[in-house]
Write a protein that holds these residues in place. Structure first.
Motif, mmCIF file in Angstrom:
data_model
loop_
_atom_site.group_PDB
_atom_site.id
_atom_site.type_symbol
_atom_site.label_atom_id
_atom_site.label_comp_id
_atom_site.label_asym_id
_atom_site.label_seq_id
_atom_site.Cartn_x
_atom_site.Cartn_y
_atom_site.Cartn_z
ATOM 1 N N LEU A 107 43.915 41.336 53.048
ATOM 2 C CA LEU A 107 44.462 42.169 51.975
ATOM 3 C C LEU A 107 45.355 41.400 50.993
ATOM 4 O O LEU A 107 45.187 41.555 49.777
ATOM 5 N N PRO A 108 46.290 40.555 51.442
ATOM 6 C CA PRO A 108 47.127 39.846 50.465
ATOM 7 C C PRO A 108 46.343 38.990 49.463
ATOM 8 O O PRO A 108 46.583 39.104 48.256
ATOM 9 N N PRO A 109 45.364 38.173 49.904
ATOM 10 C CA PRO A 109 44.590 37.435 48.899
ATOM 11 C C PRO A 109 43.802 38.350 47.965
ATOM 12 O O PRO A 109 43.651 38.047 46.786
ATOM 13 N N MET A 110 43.312 39.470 48.485
ATOM 14 C CA MET A 110 42.559 40.388 47.634
ATOM 15 C C MET A 110 43.442 40.974 46.541
ATOM 16 O O MET A 110 43.011 41.102 45.396
ATOM 17 N N LEU A 111 44.652 41.356 46.892
ATOM 18 C CA LEU A 111 45.562 41.905 45.885
ATOM 19 C C LEU A 111 45.922 40.848 44.846
ATOM 20 O O LEU A 111 45.966 41.128 43.648
ATOM 21 N N LEU A 112 46.172 39.621 45.307
ATOM 22 C CA LEU A 112 46.499 38.539 44.372
ATOM 23 C C LEU A 112 45.334 38.220 43.441
ATOM 24 O O LEU A 112 45.532 37.996 42.246
ATOM 25 N N ILE A 113 44.128 38.191 43.990
ATOM 26 C CA ILE A 113 42.978 37.891 43.129
ATOM 27 C C ILE A 113 42.732 39.041 42.167
ATOM 28 O O ILE A 113 42.314 38.831 41.026
ATOM 29 N N GLY A 114 43.027 40.261 42.587
ATOM 30 C CA GLY A 114 42.899 41.399 41.680
ATOM 31 C C GLY A 114 43.832 41.276 40.490
ATOM 32 O O GLY A 114 43.434 41.492 39.342
ATOM 33 N N VAL A 115 45.080 40.892 40.743
ATOM 34 C CA VAL A 115 46.044 40.702 39.651
ATOM 35 C C VAL A 115 45.637 39.509 38.793
ATOM 36 O O VAL A 115 45.633 39.584 37.558
ATOM 37 N N GLY A 116 45.270 38.406 39.434
ATOM 38 C CA GLY A 116 44.901 37.202 38.690
ATOM 39 C C GLY A 116 43.693 37.399 37.803
ATOM 40 O O GLY A 116 43.698 37.018 36.620
ATOM 41 N N ILE A 117 42.661 38.015 38.340
ATOM 42 C CA ILE A 117 41.449 38.279 37.541
ATOM 43 C C ILE A 117 41.745 39.311 36.463
ATOM 44 O O ILE A 117 41.281 39.198 35.326
ATOM 45 N N GLY A 118 42.529 40.322 36.810
ATOM 46 C CA GLY A 118 42.870 41.355 35.845
ATOM 47 C C GLY A 118 43.639 40.835 34.643
ATOM 48 O O GLY A 118 43.573 41.405 33.556
ATOM 49 N N ILE A 119 44.357 39.751 34.828
ATOM 50 C CA ILE A 119 45.082 39.116 33.721
ATOM 51 C C ILE A 119 44.219 38.045 33.046
ATOM 52 O O ILE A 119 44.213 37.908 31.826
ATOM 53 N N SER A 120 43.480 37.284 33.838
ATOM 54 C CA SER A 120 42.732 36.131 33.315
ATOM 55 C C SER A 120 41.525 36.504 32.467
ATOM 56 O O SER A 120 41.298 35.906 31.414
ATOM 57 N N PHE A 121 40.715 37.463 32.914
ATOM 58 C CA PHE A 121 39.494 37.778 32.183
ATOM 59 C C PHE A 121 39.764 38.255 30.756
ATOM 60 O O PHE A 121 39.125 37.766 29.821
ATOM 61 N N PRO A 122 40.688 39.197 30.541
ATOM 62 C CA PRO A 122 40.956 39.583 29.149
ATOM 63 C C PRO A 122 41.508 38.429 28.315
ATOM 64 O O PRO A 122 41.181 38.300 27.131
ATOM 65 N N SER A 123 42.316 37.573 28.938
ATOM 66 C CA SER A 123 42.855 36.415 28.217
ATOM 67 C C SER A 123 41.743 35.460 27.817
ATOM 68 O O SER A 123 41.711 34.953 26.690
ATOM 69 N N LEU A 124 40.811 35.213 28.740
ATOM 70 C CA LEU A 124 39.688 34.325 28.434
ATOM 71 C C LEU A 124 38.813 34.889 27.325
ATOM 72 O O LEU A 124 38.388 34.163 26.427
ATOM 73 N N MET A 125 38.548 36.180 27.377
ATOM 74 C CA MET A 125 37.715 36.789 26.341
ATOM 75 C C MET A 125 38.407 36.722 24.985
ATOM 76 O O MET A 125 37.773 36.430 23.966
ATOM 77 N N THR A 126 39.716 36.953 24.984
ATOM 78 C CA THR A 126 40.472 36.874 23.727
ATOM 79 C C THR A 126 40.418 35.459 23.162
ATOM 80 O O THR A 126 40.198 35.271 21.955
ATOM 81 N N LEU A 127 40.598 34.464 24.010
ATOM 82 C CA LEU A 127 40.556 33.069 23.543
ATOM 83 C C LEU A 127 39.163 32.694 23.044
ATOM 84 O O LEU A 127 39.021 32.048 22.004
ATOM 85 N N ALA A 128 38.137 33.093 23.778
ATOM 86 C CA ALA A 128 36.770 32.753 23.372
ATOM 87 C C ALA A 128 36.413 33.398 22.038
ATOM 88 O O ALA A 128 35.788 32.768 21.186
ATOM 89 N N MET A 129 36.836 34.621 21.852
ATOM 90 C CA MET A 129 36.510 35.313 20.603
ATOM 91 C C MET A 129 37.362 34.811 19.440
ATOM 92 O O MET A 129 36.914 34.837 18.295
ATOM 93 N N SER A 130 38.565 34.337 19.727
ATOM 94 C CA SER A 130 39.424 33.855 18.640
ATOM 95 C C SER A 130 38.906 32.560 18.031
ATOM 96 O O SER A 130 39.239 32.229 16.901
ATOM 97 N N GLY A 131 38.086 31.831 18.774
ATOM 98 C CA GLY A 131 37.549 30.580 18.263
ATOM 99 C C GLY A 131 36.217 30.727 17.556
ATOM 100 O O GLY A 131 35.641 29.742 17.102
ATOM 101 N N ALA A 132 35.718 31.957 17.460
ATOM 102 C CA ALA A 132 34.412 32.184 16.830
ATOM 103 C C ALA A 132 34.590 32.776 15.440
ATOM 104 O O ALA A 132 35.519 33.535 15.190
ATOM 105 N N THR A 133 33.692 32.422 14.561
ATOM 106 C CA THR A 133 33.695 33.023 13.226
ATOM 107 C C THR A 133 33.143 34.445 13.342
ATOM 108 O O THR A 133 32.468 34.776 14.323
ATOM 109 N N PRO A 134 33.401 35.308 12.354
ATOM 110 C CA PRO A 134 32.889 36.689 12.434
ATOM 111 C C PRO A 134 31.371 36.759 12.629
ATOM 112 O O PRO A 134 30.884 37.607 13.368
ATOM 113 N N GLU A 135 30.638 35.854 11.991
ATOM 114 C CA GLU A 135 29.174 35.890 12.156
ATOM 115 C C GLU A 135 28.720 35.395 13.532
ATOM 116 O O GLU A 135 27.608 35.676 13.961
#
Length: 198
Positions: A107-135
């Motif tokens: 349970l402890p690793p599962m809760l930690l990975i839940g928090v880590g993924i829950g923070i990391s995935f939106p951050s990664l998507m934001t960074l990936a999209m910020s480097g792309a042109t609108p087209e």
């Protein structure tokens, strides 16, 4: 696909990190399910319920908490602690003993990975999209999602192969395979779910 998309450090870095994160997450879910079933003696329903806390934490963070943190501190500032939490969770899970219990060792690793993924995935998507042109925005989004699937498949194949090889070496060296428990150690044998009892 225009390769100019990968000239952006944000796009290239986000895709590489996405591959690594998903490789770790897929492997944890796969190897964790094997551990819960083959060592702790959980049935498929119990395995699904055992993984529920991680998905609930990820889902809760995705309801807007991650967005607020990213808007306040920035995606890079939130990505670092998220990645650290995922790495720490995977290390904790990797040291799970054969005679472990769900509450103390899973349970402890599962809760930690839940928090880590829950923070990391939106951050990664934001960074990936910020480097792309609108087209190129649609393409960048598709590439990030493809990186996740490819990273998960390759990571799972590599880590499952390493785990199988380690197990084979231990067995060749005289180690005895662990016995499967008949009842999960951390769940009372009298608990019930409506329509199904144990």
């Amino acid at each position: 696909m225009p390769l100019r998309l990968f000239r952006s450090r944000n796009v290239s870095g986000a895709n590489a990190l996405q591959m690594l994160l998903v490789a770790g997450m897929f492997s944890m879910f796969f190897l964790g399910a094997l551990y819960l079933q083959e060592i702790l003696g959980y049935d498929p329903l119990e395995v699904g319920l055992a993984f529920l806390p991680a998905t609930l934490v990820m889902g809760t963070l995705s309801l807007g908490f991650s967005e607020k943190l990213i808007m306040r501190f920035g995606p890079r500032a939130m990505l670092i602690p998220g990645m650290v939490l995922v790495g720490f969770a995977l290390l904790l899970f990797a040291r799970t003993p054969v005679d472990g219990t769900y509450l103390a060792d899973v349970l402890p690793p599962m809760l930690l990975i839940g928090v880590g993924i829950g923070i990391s995935f939106p951050s990664l998507m934001t960074l990936a999209m910020s480097g792309a042109t609108p087209e190129d925005a649609g393409l960048a989004s598709g590439v990030v999602n493809t990186s996740a699937q490819v990273g998960g498949a390759i990571g799972l194949a590599v880590l499952a192969t390493l785990a199988a090889g380690r197990t084979d070496k231990l067995l060749e060296g005289g180690a005895t395979p662990p016995r499967r428990r008949s009842t999960p150690a951390s769940i009372s044998p009298t608990w019930s779910v409506p329509g199904w009892s144990r």
